[in-house]
Structures are given as structure tokens and as C-alpha cells.
Design an enzyme around this catalytic site. Sequence first.
Site, PDB file in Angstrom:
ATOM      1  N   LYS A  82       4.450  49.766  15.398  1.00 50.16           N
ATOM      2  CA  LYS A  82       4.349  51.223  15.244  1.00 50.16           C
ATOM      3  C   LYS A  82       5.083  51.906  16.387  1.00 50.16           C
ATOM      4  O   LYS A  82       5.016  51.439  17.533  1.00 50.16           O
ATOM      5  CB  LYS A  82       2.865  51.611  15.234  1.00 50.16           C
ATOM      6  CG  LYS A  82       2.579  53.072  14.929  1.00 50.16           C
ATOM      7  CD  LYS A  82       1.070  53.301  14.817  1.00 50.16           C
ATOM      8  CE  LYS A  82       0.698  54.742  14.558  1.00 50.16           C
ATOM      9  NZ  LYS A  82      -0.762  54.944  14.412  1.00 50.16           N
ATOM     10  N   SER A 136      -6.508  55.169  11.618  1.00 51.05           N
ATOM     11  CA  SER A 136      -5.079  55.044  11.294  1.00 51.05           C
ATOM     12  C   SER A 136      -4.585  53.654  10.954  1.00 51.05           C
ATOM     13  O   SER A 136      -3.451  53.495  10.521  1.00 51.05           O
ATOM     14  CB  SER A 136      -4.243  55.605  12.436  1.00 51.05           C
ATOM     15  OG  SER A 136      -4.229  56.999  12.326  1.00 51.05           O
ATOM     16  N   SER A 139      -2.381  57.342  10.350  1.00 55.54           N
ATOM     17  CA  SER A 139      -1.027  57.584  10.792  1.00 55.54           C
ATOM     18  C   SER A 139      -0.132  56.338  10.831  1.00 55.54           C
ATOM     19  O   SER A 139       1.079  56.483  10.961  1.00 55.54           O
ATOM     20  CB  SER A 139      -1.069  58.193  12.193  1.00 55.54           C
ATOM     21  OG  SER A 139      -1.638  57.284  13.115  1.00 55.54           O
TER      22      SER A 139
HETATM   23  N1  GLN Z   1      -6.423  61.110  10.843  1.00 54.12           N
HETATM   24  C1  GLN Z   1      -6.965  61.046  12.152  1.00 54.12           C
HETATM   25  C2  GLN Z   1      -6.305  62.078  13.052  1.00 54.12           C
HETATM   26  O1  GLN Z   1      -5.416  62.735  12.606  1.00 54.12           O
HETATM   27  C3  GLN Z   1      -6.851  59.671  12.727  1.00 54.12           C
HETATM   28  C4  GLN Z   1      -5.518  59.352  13.277  1.00 54.12           C
HETATM   29  C5  GLN Z   1      -5.462  58.052  14.014  1.00 54.12           C
HETATM   30  O2  GLN Z   1      -6.303  57.184  13.846  1.00 54.12           O
HETATM   31  N2  GLN Z   1      -4.438  57.926  14.834  1.00 54.12           N
HETATM   32  O3  GLN Z   1      -6.678  62.249  14.166  1.00 54.12           O
END
Ligand code: GLN
Length: 498
Positions: free
Chosen positions: A79, A178, A154
Site C-alpha cells: 500500500k 481498511s 482504504s
Molecule cells: N473508513 C475509515 C476512515 O475513513 C477507516 C480507514 C482506515 O482504516 N484507514 O477513517
Amino acid sequence: MNIMSLTAVELSKKIKAGEVTAVDAVKAALEQIKRVDGEFNCYVTVDEESALKKAEEVQKKIETGELAGPLAGVPAAVKDNMCTEGMLTTCSSKILYNFKPAYTAEAVLNLEKAGAVVIGKTNMDEFAMGSTTETSFFGPTRNPWNAEHVPGGSSGGSCAAVALEECAFALGSDTGGSIRQPSSFCGVTGIKPTYGTVSRYGLVAYGSSLDQIGPVAKDVTDCAAVLEAIASYDPKDSTSVKRESYDFTSALTEDVRGLRIGIPKDYFGKGLDTEVKESILKAAKLLEEKGAVVEEFDLSLVEYAIPAYYIIASAEASSNLARFDGVKYGYRTGTYTGLHNMYKKSRSEGFGPEVKRRIMLGSFVLSSGYYDAYYLKALKTKALIKQAFDRAFAEYDVILAPASPTTAPKLGESLGDPIQMYLGDIYTISVNLAGLPGITVPCGADSRGLPIGMQLIGDCFQENKIIRAAYTFEQSRIYERCPAAKAQDRKQERSDGR
Ligand code: GLN
């Protein structure tokens, strides 16, 4: 033989047996990227030259016996929020569009020590803020099963790249779901380990008290092998934990007899899609048939998890992202008058709308006069959520839940209504607030053919229980490959002369 259809562990066995080389494997991954990535946009950066060079080096070490582990010679994707020396690390943000770190993240170094070959960096929501991979400066990633839908986020790029067989496995990060939510949307397996298990050194910080790196792969075996490779005690990360054992692969046994599985009633009420619900409950039944004791229980407080998470995560983000000011890294505005104007313009032009929303929200809840009312209250809620899980784990070994209330939404459906998008994180974020490990395994599909994932949550440092339950469940299913991955077989067959 289609190399990319193999799991990472299967592939490394073939490499060790001399049936394929690490260079063949990397070439196969690069070819698949060329074939499908134009449509799906999983990668921000692919470094062909360095990947092939590393593959040659690794191959030599495999031949001399220096590298013999289950990831040796296997092509991997990372990532784009993990630092890779000399290779772009953008966090899918304009503000880091040209940032090449001077060092490599500890987790990635650990992968390389195990002989995995990093071929590129995957697309993500900007700074990991989002649930759809649509907030990326480099455009959205598309769902491998249906390109009109999102892959989740994400870590959408990592999960889609695994499903599309553009790498053998990938690393993602999970601050509020994410890894687990996009794994569910893409039909792959992903683990978020206990907080402190994988070093965050070199991971660009979003919410430091919540962030964890973890593996995404085709199956539970690969995930356990990758986790075993990346987990380590690291004095460079002050939250790194020295664990008693870093053995996760010995949990790969088909046996859940006597395992106590709790199903939180509160997770199966209003808001949960009926097809998702049926699929998850069917999976629970299967585990019960295999000897687990499955019971419903109350896990109240879940409704407070979303507000608490978005306050804490945004507060930490507003502080962490203060370092991006146009001086130290990446983008700087073209014209400005004086230092403050330069900061302001660089940040205004460099960050996207979701990141700005979080910075503003975070600065607000930390400001004097509101700190007690919001931030402190959120911390207290976090403590109560942890206590609720402690009570649950006094009764149960594993908690079984959905990973997301729905299957993947269509592209463009979520961006207009951020609150709606935040609500979609209901089943994943309390796990981060409590620092627990969680795994998503594919358990079905909806009537449109979009994957559904089941989430198994364990107590702190009890990864092996969720790995065992997930592995046992997985034995009753065959891994479903997405259409764009299967399409490469035909080409392979032709070149094999069949
Ligand atoms: N959807 C969550 C956020 O926007 C989790 C994102 C993540 O785990 N990086 O914070």
C-alpha cells in the site's frame, strides 16, 4: 500453468522445487498488471526494473539455500502509505506526488528479508481516509468483480490487486477497517493484527493509536505466513509489543471443536443487508456443524463506536498531517507571498476534500473549550468499548460478525454523503478502538455476484484463534477467482500450446 493463479505459499513451493523461477513469477505479475491495471487502477507505481533485479538476486539466494521460507521469490504489492527507499510513496495524495523516502518501512524490510519481491505500490484513499478508494488523487480503483463498483477502502488497491492476480499477496493498513472491509468487497482474505504486533515505523501515520499494517491474500494460509514474516518487535516504534510468540502458521489446523463463538445480536439488526446477513449466519452454522459452540450475546455500545472513532481518528490525523507544509515533503504551491501564505496555499492545493474535512474536524475537537466535550468523551467511550469486549472475551474465544453492512456500492454513490460512508464502518472500527485482531474471509456473494466477507474478531494477541476458525471455515469453500483473473488462463493455455 498460470503462475498468478497460485497462492503465495504454493508459488514459493514451485520456485523452491525449480519448476518456476522468481524472475518468471515477477514477470507473470507484471504481465497481468499490463493486461488489467488500465481498467482497474490498483497501482500508483510499478517498478519493473527494480522488481526484476531483485527477483534475480532472490533467485540466486534460493538456489544457494540462503532463502527457504514460504515467501521466497513471491511478487508482492505494498500500500502506498508505507515508505519504500527510492520508490515513490504518495499516500495517493497530491501533497506527496513526488515523495521518495530515504528509508524503507520495517514491515516491508521484514518482507524483503523473507525473500518477497516488492513490485509496486497500491492505490488507496488519500492518507487512508475513506472506505471506497475514491478519494485517491490518482483516481479510483475499481472492483475486480464489477468495474462499476468500488473495491472498498482504504486499502482498495491492495485488495483488488490480489483478487485480480496482479501480485501474489499485498500489504494493507487498517485504522478503522481498511484491510477487512475492502477484503470483503473484493472476495479476498485480510488480517488486521493486534495493535503493536507489526511495526508502524515507516508507515505514514493517520491515527497513530489505531493504525496497524496487515496482510491481504487469497487465503488464510498465505495471510498467516505473511503475518509471521512481517510481525516483529521494533524499538523504533514506541508502541511495538514484544510478543511471546510470532508463530501464526501453526494455527492452520482444521479444528474448531469446542471453540466458543459469540455473535453480537446488535450487529444483525437494522441497516444490515439481508443477503449479507444470511450469508454470515450460514457461515456461523457451518462452524457450528464443525463443532464450535455458537451463541448470541449483547455487545452494546456499538452505536457509540462511530462517533468516538471519527473524533479520535480525526484528532490524531489533524496532528499527524501538520508535517505536510510544503517545506519538508512533496508538493509546494507555485506562487506565494511569505511563509504563512506558502503553508496555506501548499496545504489548500495539496490535500483533497476528505482529508481537509478530517483536519478541520480534528482541530475542532482538540481546541480549547471543545476538548473535554468531544475528545475526552471519545476517549472515555473508547475505554468503555474495550471493557465491553473484555466481558465478551471472558465468555467467547471468537466474535463472528459481518465486515460491512452491504456489499460494494457503485462508484460515486458514497462521495456525496460522508456521514453515510462513515456509518458503513460500524462493524470494523470498534476493533481498532479496542486494539483487537480481526480477519475477513470470503463467505459468499450477493445476487449481483458481489463478494461478501465474514469477520472473525479475537481478543488481544489471540490471532491464532481467529486464524484457526477462519482456516476451518475456508476448507469448506473453494476460492472464487474474479473474471478478469480467470481471463488470463486462456492466454496462458494458448502460450502453453494446449
Ligand atoms: N473508513 C475509515 C476512515 O475513513 C477507516 C480507514 C482506515 O482504516 N484507514 O477513517
